[in-house]
Design an enzyme around this catalytic site. Structure first.
Site, short mmCIF file in Angstrom:
data_model
loop_
_atom_site.label_atom_id
_atom_site.label_comp_id
_atom_site.label_asym_id
_atom_site.label_seq_id
_atom_site.Cartn_x
_atom_site.Cartn_y
_atom_site.Cartn_z
N HIS A 263 5.91 2.49 2.98
CA HIS A 263 5.72 2.23 1.54
C HIS A 263 6.97 2.63 0.75
O HIS A 263 7.51 1.84 -0.03
CB HIS A 263 4.49 3.03 1.06
CG HIS A 263 4.15 2.85 -0.38
ND1 HIS A 263 3.21 1.96 -0.82
CD2 HIS A 263 4.64 3.45 -1.51
CE1 HIS A 263 3.12 2.01 -2.15
NE2 HIS A 263 3.99 2.92 -2.59
N GLU A 264 7.45 3.86 0.98
CA GLU A 264 8.62 4.33 0.22
C GLU A 264 9.87 3.55 0.62
O GLU A 264 10.77 3.35 -0.21
CB GLU A 264 8.83 5.83 0.43
CG GLU A 264 7.65 6.73 -0.01
CD GLU A 264 7.23 6.54 -1.46
OE1 GLU A 264 8.06 6.07 -2.27
OE2 GLU A 264 6.05 6.81 -1.78
N HIS A 267 10.11 0.61 -1.62
CA HIS A 267 10.76 0.97 -2.89
C HIS A 267 12.27 1.10 -2.72
O HIS A 267 13.06 0.63 -3.54
CB HIS A 267 10.21 2.31 -3.40
CG HIS A 267 8.85 2.26 -4.02
ND1 HIS A 267 8.56 1.45 -5.09
CD2 HIS A 267 7.69 2.93 -3.74
CE1 HIS A 267 7.28 1.63 -5.45
NE2 HIS A 267 6.74 2.51 -4.63
N GLU A 293 6.36 -1.74 -7.44
CA GLU A 293 5.18 -1.51 -6.61
C GLU A 293 4.96 -2.71 -5.68
O GLU A 293 4.47 -2.56 -4.56
CB GLU A 293 3.97 -1.25 -7.51
CG GLU A 293 2.83 -0.50 -6.83
CD GLU A 293 3.22 0.89 -6.31
OE1 GLU A 293 2.64 1.31 -5.28
OE2 GLU A 293 4.10 1.56 -6.91
#
EC number: 3.4.17.19
Lengths: 496, 496
Positions: A263-264, A267, A293
């Site tokens: 997930h990170e 980003h 997001e």
């Protein structure tokens, strides 16, 4: 020097200050010994004041006026001027005493919230939260007046420039009508398969870190311009050309850290892929929180809970943890990573039930900012909303309206970006798969280059040049629209 | 607010800026990915400019004048005003174009030096170093004019406030007369014992780190206000209440990291022991580089190369590396840690030969600043000095006058503080042993509290209230004086 050039030099300095703040904030969350907390708070407060003074400098108004007439200002430069004006307007919209009162009210409210959540005592939070809300309303009204927006839209605009509640209402009303029945159906399909027992650990932290780094490398993360570390609350932060992500490890369950790292990394890829020529300029920043997001959820939910990804990842997981057996086959892992459940806690929610948590918060905060609902009615309204949207009611406020820090910490207008991001993620991933047919086959081989190459061009390298809907229209053929997200959910959760 | 109070608030902000710079600098040397170097350089340059503007602010002159008449300003406050005036004078002494020219010349010279040292080519460095030297002379003259000092003393004053070359000449002439004969004698004594073979490794880095942390804890380092990390060049840095040290590990030789950690812990104890009530004020800073180096050398050379320390440390070393045998007994380790050798390289020198390296550099840099020697003669003068002082001549300039970065990086007037620090260390350790008879027995038990308690009171908690000689006189009964240092060397190196 032309007015435009003066502006870019000035914003280069502001970026240098932001980078300093970003690294010091990262250090506070990862490295700093506890005895340094109050000294660090003073350093960060000083740098933030200086940064605000730079971004609100009166000279900027003159330069902006003169720069509009500058010859030779091209497409990107015009967009940069627009973004500079946006930053300057935001920084000058609020009177200094409101900023200070808000900052103090937030500090007090965050402290009160920690205790109130632990005690599950909403009444103890109420006066503090009422003060934060009052000041948020005031800030929203002040910004809204400058921008011609409602107070709520003015707050939303800070996180998602160009975001409007009118559009969100339509999207969320549609989803709110769709999701309860869909969840019912998906749970029925899921019930045909046995609930898997937890994978047997412990899973050594070093092995987890190694697996996470292996995945980061596969996704295309540039380790020469970033790091992976540990913090209590995972985040993506740091500076230009120094995009640092964090995770936390649980020896009993490696999946949280693994999916968190992915997930990170989503980003971070956005940040690392911003346009190099405008890296320190407002137009070179990420567009807003919806697209940010979307990039994390595209990686975590769309790409890395696919059967293709688990085909690639399963042998690496077995190798990392020296594991074997039917639970560690790609198919079994895929079922595990696509389990859904009606829960009380937003951060633990799966992609099917997550939107309900967000829609609830969005509707409540909009009513609270508009002052159409008294704050004292929040717990009852929360529980009623949970019943309607998710069919489950939390047994207490700790598991209900006290669970998130966003409202106590002044983050009003932020919540909708989570679900708008999930919708954009589905749309972008679908468009990438169509434009680059090797996207999913690539992921099956651990080669994310086809996917990330497409994202680089259509999202990351665009910076803040276009607004979100315009970017999505150019990349996917239409503005933000839940149809692809719903189709994705149906494909993944209704097939047997 | 009184003028004095305004000054303390202003210097509190300057300290907050210094703390930010300190942590960013630490990060650059320990954590930063290589791709972030140029962004980081911009952030650091911006913060340093802002810090300079704060410390050179014209308002300070007015406040300083008014504060002299402030009622209720006590002993520490008067000393703080004196130190504030010193900082302000130093910051305003140099015209901005000289600061900028110097900064550029240093950047270019450091780059040229790296290549020239690798190639052992002094001529390639000469034009760059000549420019740095010219600007240092100019800076020394400008500062000297304000302070009534010679250019060299004005440069020295930046590192050691109150330091004067007249006194250093006397101390160093005395040592220069003493050391050649002493070294001869000490080598003769040493030759009666066989040269020990290296201890057999490899020594795992984790075990070295654990041993280092064990020693830091024994010395009284506060881990709640600091960290131990790794960097290419070990240092003590960070911020108020966040004093971070670094080391580097060599699996073939654990002693360098161990003694390096002890050395940096000595620096860190000084920083952690500064007066809490004046932590962010000029009077609460360390006095100068002589006392700073005295604290690291007191720990590394006086306390931790003593037989008492090795009695405590030997079993911990054996345990850390799972080692045994006669080489690992305390007595054998003590002989190993007190070996001396005539070498070419300053940073590898032992405490007997180190002063010769420093005296050579001091005499040369003084002549170069005074322009009584042409820079082109540096290599020949260096080699002649090595022959006189150490009895050995380097075979090339890489092992000679090109070995240190100090001159290329503008650190003129710094070198003498190393040996002045060694002299002060001997004096302070001797005084501590006399005032606290449990100092050495404590060290033998691994209990540094008697020693550190005395240092806290007599050195650390004094901040910059007294000048170095006054502090030494109060603590040891006399100003800086090499007699105790010479007696220490005789006791350690001439006994059989």
């Amino acid at each position: 020097m032309s007015a435009y050039a003066s502006l870019t030099v000035h914003f280069g300095r502001i970026a240098a200050m932001s980078n300093a703040i970003g690294i010091l904030q990262w250090d506070s969350d990862t490295m700093m010994p506890k005895g340094a907390a109050s000294s660090r708070a003073e350093s960060l407060a000083l740098l933030r004041v200086l940064q605000h003074e730079m971004a609100a400098h009166p000279q900027l108004g003159e330069w902006l006026e003169a720069a509009d007439g500058d010859a030779g200002v091209g497409d990107w430069e015009r967009a940069n001027l627009r973004e500079i004006r946006r930053v300057w307007t935001a920084q000058t919209a609020l009177p200094a005493d409101l900023v200070e009162a808000s900052s103090k009210a937030i500090s007090a409210c965050e402290m009160a919230w920690r205790q109130a959540r632990a005690d599950s005592n909403f009444l103890a939070l109420l006066p503090f939260l009422a003060e934060v809300l009052r000041l948020q309303r005031e800030a929203g009204a002040a910004k809204g007046e400058k921008l011609g927006l409602s107070p709520y839209d003015a707050l939303l605009n800070d996180y998602e420039p160009g975001g409007r509640s009118e559009k969100i209402d339509a999207l969320f009303d549609d989803l709110a009508a769709f999701l309860p029945g869909f969840t019912e159906q998906a749970l029925a399909v899921q019930s045909r398969h046995p609930t898997p027992a937890p994978l047997e650990g412990p899973f050594a932290i070093e092995a987890q870190r190694g697996l996470g780094q292996r995945m980061m490398a596969a996704l295309g993360y540039d380790f020469d311009r970033g790091r992976l570390d540990v913090s209590t609350h995972p985040f993506c932060g740091g500076a230009d050309n120094d995009v640092r992500i964090t995770t936390r490890y649980d020896e009993a369950d490696f999946s949280k850290a693994l999916m968190g790292v992915i997930h990170e990394t989503g980003h971070a890829l956005y940040e690392q892929g911003r346009p190099a020529a405008f890296m320190s300029q407002p137009v070179g920043q990420a567009r807003g929180m919806v697209l940010h997001e979307s990039q994390s959820l595209l990686m975590e939910m769309q790409a890395c809970r696919s059967p293709e990804f688990l085909g690639f990842a399963a042998p690496l997981m077995r190798e990392a943890f020296n594991a074997s057996g039917p639970d560690w086959e790609a198919g079994a892992l895929w079922r595990r990573y696509t389990r859904i459940e009606r829960g009380f806690i937003r951060v633990d929610a799966d992609e099917v039930t997550y939107p309900a948590h967000v829609i609830l918060r969005y509707r409540l905060e909009k009513a609270l900012i508009a002052d159409t609902m008294p704050l004292s009615e929040l717990p009852a309204a929360w529980n009623a909303g949970m019943r309607d949207l998710l069919g489950t009611v939390p047994p207490n406020d700790r598991l209900g309206c006290l669970q998130d820090i966003h409202w106590p910490s002044g983050g009003w207008g932020y919540f909708p970006t989570y679900t708008l991001g999930a919708i954009a993620a589905a749309q972008l991933f679908d468009a990438a798969c169509q434009a680059e047919p090797d996207t999913l086959p690539g992921i099956a081989r651990g080669d994310f280059a086809p996917l990330v190459g497409w994202l680089r061009t259509h999202v990351h390298a665009q910076g803040a040049r276009l607004d979100t809907d315009e970017l999505l229209t150019r990349a996917t053929g239409r503005p933000l629209d839940a149809a692809v997200f719903k189709a994705h959910l149906a494909r993944r959760y209704l097939a047997d």
